[in-house]
Enzyme design. Sequence first.
Site, PDB file in Angstrom:
ATOM      1  N   GLY A  26       0.832  -1.209   0.000  1.00 17.08           N
ATOM      2  CA  GLY A  26       0.000   0.000   0.000  1.00 17.08           C
ATOM      3  C   GLY A  26       0.857   1.245   0.000  1.00 17.08           C
ATOM      4  O   GLY A  26       2.054   1.187  -0.288  1.00 17.08           O
ATOM      5  N   ASN A  27       0.258   2.377   0.288  1.00 20.76           N
ATOM      6  CA  ASN A  27       1.046   3.606   0.415  1.00 20.76           C
ATOM      7  C   ASN A  27       0.411   4.502   1.484  1.00 20.76           C
ATOM      8  O   ASN A  27      -0.642   4.178   2.024  1.00 20.76           O
ATOM      9  CB  ASN A  27       1.178   4.320  -0.935  1.00 20.76           C
ATOM     10  CG  ASN A  27      -0.160   4.754  -1.487  1.00 20.76           C
ATOM     11  OD1 ASN A  27      -0.828   5.596  -0.911  1.00 20.76           O
ATOM     12  ND2 ASN A  27      -0.565   4.162  -2.617  1.00 20.76           N
ATOM     13  N   HIS A  28       1.064   5.630   1.757  1.00 16.97           N
ATOM     14  CA  HIS A  28       0.672   6.455   2.906  1.00 16.97           C
ATOM     15  C   HIS A  28      -0.457   7.440   2.625  1.00 16.97           C
ATOM     16  O   HIS A  28      -0.758   8.273   3.475  1.00 16.97           O
ATOM     17  CB  HIS A  28       1.878   7.255   3.411  1.00 16.97           C
ATOM     18  CG  HIS A  28       2.899   6.409   4.098  1.00 16.97           C
ATOM     19  ND1 HIS A  28       2.617   5.722   5.247  1.00 16.97           N
ATOM     20  CD2 HIS A  28       4.179   6.120   3.788  1.00 16.97           C
ATOM     21  CE1 HIS A  28       3.684   5.065   5.630  1.00 16.97           C
ATOM     22  NE2 HIS A  28       4.655   5.281   4.756  1.00 16.97           N
TER      23      HIS A  28
END
Length: 401
Positions: free
Chosen positions: A210-212
């Site tokens: 995923g990412n932030h």
Amino acid sequence: MSHSFLKGKKILLGITGSIAAYKAAFFTRLLIKSGAEVKIVMTTSAKDFITPLTLSTLSKSPILSDVSTDEGWNNHVEIGLWADAMIIAPATANTLAKLANGLCDNMVSATYLSARCKVFVAPAMDVDMWHHPSTQNNINQLISYGNKIIPVGVGELASGLSGEGRMAEPEDIVTYLSDFFAQQQDFNGQEILVTAGPTFESMDPVRFIGNHSSGKMGVCIAEELAQRGAKVHLVLGPSQLQVSHPNISLKRIRSAEDMFQASVAVFPNCDAAIMAAAVADYRPKEISDVKIKKKEGDLFIELERTKDIAANLGQSKKNGQILVGFALETNNELENAQRKLKKKNFDFIVLNSLKDKGAGFKLDTNKITIVRKDNIIRNFELKSKRDVAHDIANELLDIQK
Ligand code: CTP
């Protein structure tokens, strides 16, 4: 002057303890005459300047001033959610300090914290209090939260001094509110797709890449467009944010593929699409049905490209449809943004640089540059994400002209 945009609007007026509180009676009358529904919360010290009886008679509604009474709670949450706009007038220096710092020791400050609508603040104080750096800091803090400050007037003050610090006149405050609602409807009749948030690409039933991204920027854009009358299709990746607006149809998705499917399904009927999501470019080629067990040595996962949603919409775009992209860059920002603008057939691209303090994931602020396909470039100041959303919506209207 007619203020027809206030007709039927729910206005929550918060009154605090300044001599300017006497003007609240005129202000309430003007709002009611414009067809607005008015509810009033006031602090105990405001009652020294104007009586609740005067205000309840003018507003045709009981006045709330204590968070709790012998009969029970006055529900500041309910009243905060009821409003289409809240206006705190007059707002004393003391109240500004409380609002800027999240204190909630009276009905006005507690309701302010619960309000989800736009909040207008009309300060009133003596000239030296107004110019004090702590007051000015509090004002800047409130602006950074997306509140609108109604400029103070200049003139004779209750202290006998003369200068800045007078509360704006009730007629001017009504005009402010009316302009706000007038502008709100400028997306009436439009249908707009907004993508937002991260995507999660599963490796196995418990793990993902995923990412932030928090989804904040895209959700602010969706809310801004919805408030201004657009029908919004918000396709939102895994995000903690709650979204509720009658004009937003929300589709929560997880992966880039889900986001692709949801977006291509609605885009043909849309006037515009704003691609604010941080979509994964790669996903695990194989998704294991069972949890991957650790073994001796390193693990290698083969990744494959996901579909580029923006590029796909850019190819299928019909005449008149506007496509807006985002670029988050760390270096050669403008060059990269211009390359993406062309490659994905965007009409304009919103560039954020991670080099800018206050721009990026999870923050409530952002600093953007808009690059249009006609090579117009606009640089914006650091602002709250709500105000950035406002600028992006304005740019969209401008390019549609
Ligand atoms: N985008 C998209 N679908 C993808 C990837 C990106 O819709 N699969 C959209 C984003 O929502 C954003 C823009 O395209 O509006 C960002 O493009 P870009 O930065 O090219 O994405 P990256 O693939 O991260 O580009 P690069 O690796 O070159 O920085």
